[in-house]
Enzyme design. Structure first.
Site, PDB file in Angstrom:
ATOM      1  N   ARG A 138      -2.215  36.764 -27.734  1.00  0.00           N
ATOM      2  CA  ARG A 138      -2.421  35.255 -27.653  1.00  0.00           C
ATOM      3  C   ARG A 138      -3.810  35.057 -26.616  1.00  0.00           C
ATOM      4  O   ARG A 138      -4.428  34.289 -27.113  1.00  0.00           O
ATOM      5  CB  ARG A 138      -1.195  34.607 -27.484  1.00  0.00           C
TER       6      ARG A 138
ATOM      7  N   ARG B   6       6.049  30.311 -21.365  1.00  0.00           N
ATOM      8  CA  ARG B   6       7.083  31.023 -22.169  1.00  0.00           C
ATOM      9  C   ARG B   6       8.030  30.384 -22.430  1.00  0.00           C
ATOM     10  O   ARG B   6       8.812  30.377 -23.772  1.00  0.00           O
ATOM     11  CB  ARG B   6       7.441  32.414 -21.537  1.00  0.00           C
TER      12      ARG B   6
ATOM     13  N   GLU C 234       1.577  38.955 -24.380  1.00  0.00           N
ATOM     14  CA  GLU C 234       1.000  37.651 -24.156  1.00  0.00           C
ATOM     15  C   GLU C 234      -0.560  37.924 -24.341  1.00  0.00           C
ATOM     16  O   GLU C 234      -1.432  36.913 -24.682  1.00  0.00           O
ATOM     17  CB  GLU C 234       1.406  36.978 -22.913  1.00  0.00           C
TER      18      GLU C 234
ATOM     19  N   HIS D   3      11.465  35.664 -24.208  1.00  0.00           N
ATOM     20  CA  HIS D   3       9.838  35.851 -24.459  1.00  0.00           C
ATOM     21  C   HIS D   3       9.474  35.200 -25.845  1.00  0.00           C
ATOM     22  O   HIS D   3      10.393  36.000 -26.673  1.00  0.00           O
ATOM     23  CB  HIS D   3       9.508  37.258 -24.357  1.00  0.00           C
TER      24      HIS D   3
ATOM     25  N   ARG E  73       8.983  32.530 -15.623  1.00  0.00           N
ATOM     26  CA  ARG E  73       7.901  33.312 -14.970  1.00  0.00           C
ATOM     27  C   ARG E  73       6.573  33.444 -15.908  1.00  0.00           C
ATOM     28  O   ARG E  73       6.818  33.508 -17.115  1.00  0.00           O
ATOM     29  CB  ARG E  73       8.493  35.032 -14.943  1.00  0.00           C
TER      30      ARG E  73
ATOM     31  N   HIS F  11      14.216  38.874 -21.995  1.00  0.00           N
ATOM     32  CA  HIS F  11      13.291  39.610 -21.514  1.00  0.00           C
ATOM     33  C   HIS F  11      13.231  39.906 -19.936  1.00  0.00           C
ATOM     34  O   HIS F  11      13.013  41.076 -19.528  1.00  0.00           O
ATOM     35  CB  HIS F  11      11.864  38.683 -21.696  1.00  0.00           C
ATOM     36  N   HIS F  12      13.527  38.901 -19.173  1.00  0.00           N
ATOM     37  CA  HIS F  12      13.399  39.121 -17.801  1.00  0.00           C
ATOM     38  C   HIS F  12      14.262  38.306 -16.975  1.00  0.00           C
ATOM     39  O   HIS F  12      14.478  37.217 -17.257  1.00  0.00           O
ATOM     40  CB  HIS F  12      12.057  38.760 -17.439  1.00  0.00           C
TER      41      HIS F  12
END
Ligand code: ADP
Length: 503
Positions: free
Chosen positions: A315, A336, A312, A299, A478, A438-439
């Site tokens: 932003r 991302r 996010e 991220h 993602r 992050h994921h």
């Protein structure tokens, strides 16, 4: 963060044993093969709910065991219960509920929702699916993506029916339509979602077992028939007609991260300490296929000292990213992977996320970041610039140029078209950010009925999975807001599927 005390289990005192078992003898050869994989088979247990079987500890019988109290696990349990499957239990290895879902900040993407319609936002499930596939550079599983998007509005309605209203809608990178649903006050979604789901589970009397770690699946004749756990240091076997893995990702397990992505050694992680990839290992050991495991999302806006993820939505609400020289360098609303890569090319490999008072006021998460001490506040642009040690003239020019792109007909040299607002004179803020793990986008392969699939694409009987532990939905990137959509759509779905299968 929600912190719940284990409920007593009087609600389920002595449930009747309703397990239909296969022959243990017939499964002996399959069991032998699985033993080679480190899977423990055990003879079916019968008798009273909590029988002591010596070294193996107590055994208990359930219709379904759900592993993990994140959004996926809690949703699965609630949905299953509401479809009549009441002899269930949710396991959580940590002392707190919610997993990484607690940290979900952006919101839940969903299309064709009643809230979008009320607010005059035109959207379609097909467009949502297309943008999700595009965001993942067409490496996502089209069937799963379509299922997720088609069922997203239903999940928003379902959450609303549980008292979790997500009617404040914003935009996330890679989406062309405002479809990221947040709590009414614009606060971080996880901190509404988790307590709301925990309350719904508690209202139904669904037991949540804290400090109870799932260790390995019990297999008989190729079918999953339970799970071995360690509860407060004691081994137990929980027999079950179905096991739902909702154990989340691997971001807190450096060894596993670098096994799949050696280049991510040393990265900070936004993940909670329980995100250690247990579900992948348990599923893999019974023959599940793992897909796209190297797809670990970083991220772009993670504060590095505290590993705080700067949502996010900040932003999306207007913030810009500037480098150490005070210059913008990329479309902040791009995906991302691209924003992270651009950030890493800047001097020092970091950026300042810069915004004004309007952005601060419109995103409740920012006050939380401020409280955590990661927000630098300036009286104006020059003051902020001197505090973050960038050239005040450069930052002023950057803000002027950014403000100019918000006027009619103007275009941005970096191609930003979404979430642009002119910064107003007055207080300005900045958070220092860089990429962080992050994921997990890869994971256990499932079909749209949440059945765990083996390498030949066949479902493993009795084994289901939902949420971050599953793979292939997001492909290699993602979209922000799609994780919550994934865990809610597939979490609710797996509960309903399992209840129907066991009815
Ligand atoms: P998702 O977003 O898919 O719901 P989360 O990260 O929010 O995933 O939640 C997963 C939960 O599963 C976390 O609370 C984590 O601590 C828990 N968990 C992970 N491994 C185990 C395990 N072996 N036994 C019990 N709970 C686990």
């Amino acid at each position: 963060m929600s912190n719940i005390v284990k409920k007593t289990e009087t609600a389920f005192a002595a449930p009747a044993l309703r397990l239909s078992r296969r022959s243990f003898v017939a499964g002996a050869s399959a069991l032998g093969a699985l033993a080679a994989l480190g899977v423990t088979g055990c003879a079916p247990q019968s008798g009273p709910k909590a029988a002591d079987s010596g070294e193996e500890g107590e055994t208990e019988d359930f219709d379904a065991v759900i592993v993990g109290t994140g959004g996926a696990g809690l949703s699965a349990a609630i949905a299953a219960y509401d479809q009549g499957l009441t002899n269930i239990v949710i396991l959580e290895k940590m002392a707190v509920t919610g997993g990484n879902t607690n940290y979900s900040s952006s919101g839940m993407n969903a299309s064709e929702t009643k809230f979008q319609k009320e607010q005059g936002i035109e959207d379609s499930n097909a467009l949502f699916a297309q943008e999700t596939l595009d965001g993942g550079h067409n490496t996502g599983d089209e069937e799963l993506v379509t299922f997720m998007c088609d069922n997203s509005a239903g999940a928003i309605d379902w959450l609303d029916s549980l008292g979790i209203k997500l009617d404040n809608i914003t935009l996330t990178g890679g989406m062309s339509v405002t479809r990221c649903h947040r709590p009414t006050d614009g606060s971080a979604v996880g901190l509404t979602l988790v307590p709301g789901l925990v309350a719904a589970a508690e209202e139904r009397g669904i037991p949540l077992r804290m400090n109870c770690e799932a260790k390995e699946l019990v297999v008989n004749d190729g079918a999953v028939e339970g799970i071995k756990v360690e509860e407060k240091g004691k081994p137990k076997t929980l027999n079950a007609r179905a096991v739902i893995l909702a154990t989340g990702g691997l971001g807190a397990n450096q060894e596993m991260v670098t096994k799949y992505r050696p280049d991510l050694a040393g990265y900070v992680t936004t993940n909670q300490p329980g995100a250690t990839g247990d579900g992948y290992l348990m599923a893999e050991a019974v023959g599940a296929e793992l897909v796209q495991m190297d797809q670990i999302q970083i991220h772009p806006t993670v504060e590095q000292e505290t590993s705080t993820l700067v949502a996010e939505g900040v932003r999306g609400g207007g913030a810009i990213l500037v480098n150490a020289e005070g210059n913008r360098f990329f479309d902040e609303m791009s995906t991302r992977d691209k924003v992270s890569a651009a950030e890493q090319e800047q001097p020092g490999g970091f950026a300042w996320c810069v915004f004004d008072q309007q952005v601060y006021d419109n995103n409740k998460a920012i006050a939380k970041y401020d409280k955590a001490g990661i927000v630098v506040t300036g009286d104006d642009i020059a003051d902020l610039a001197s505090q973050i040690e960038v050239d005040p003239a450069a930052l002023q020019a950057t803000v002027d140029a950014y403000n100019a792109i918000t006027t009619d007909g103007a275009t941005d040299e970096f191609g930003r078209t979404e979430g642009c607002i002119a910064f107003a004179p007055g207080a300005m803020y900045a958070i220092k950010v860089a990429p962080g793990i992050h994921h997990a986008m890869g994971g256990i392969r499932i079909n749209a009925s949440n059945q765990v699939l083996d390498a030949d694409g066949n479902p493993i009987p009795g084994l289901y999975a939902a949420g971050e532990v599953t793979g292939g939905i997001h492909g290699n990137n993602r979209i922000g807001g799609n994780a919550v959509c994934d865990i809610e759509v597939f979490g609710k779905n797996v509960g309903e599927v399992v209840a129907a299968a066991l009815a």
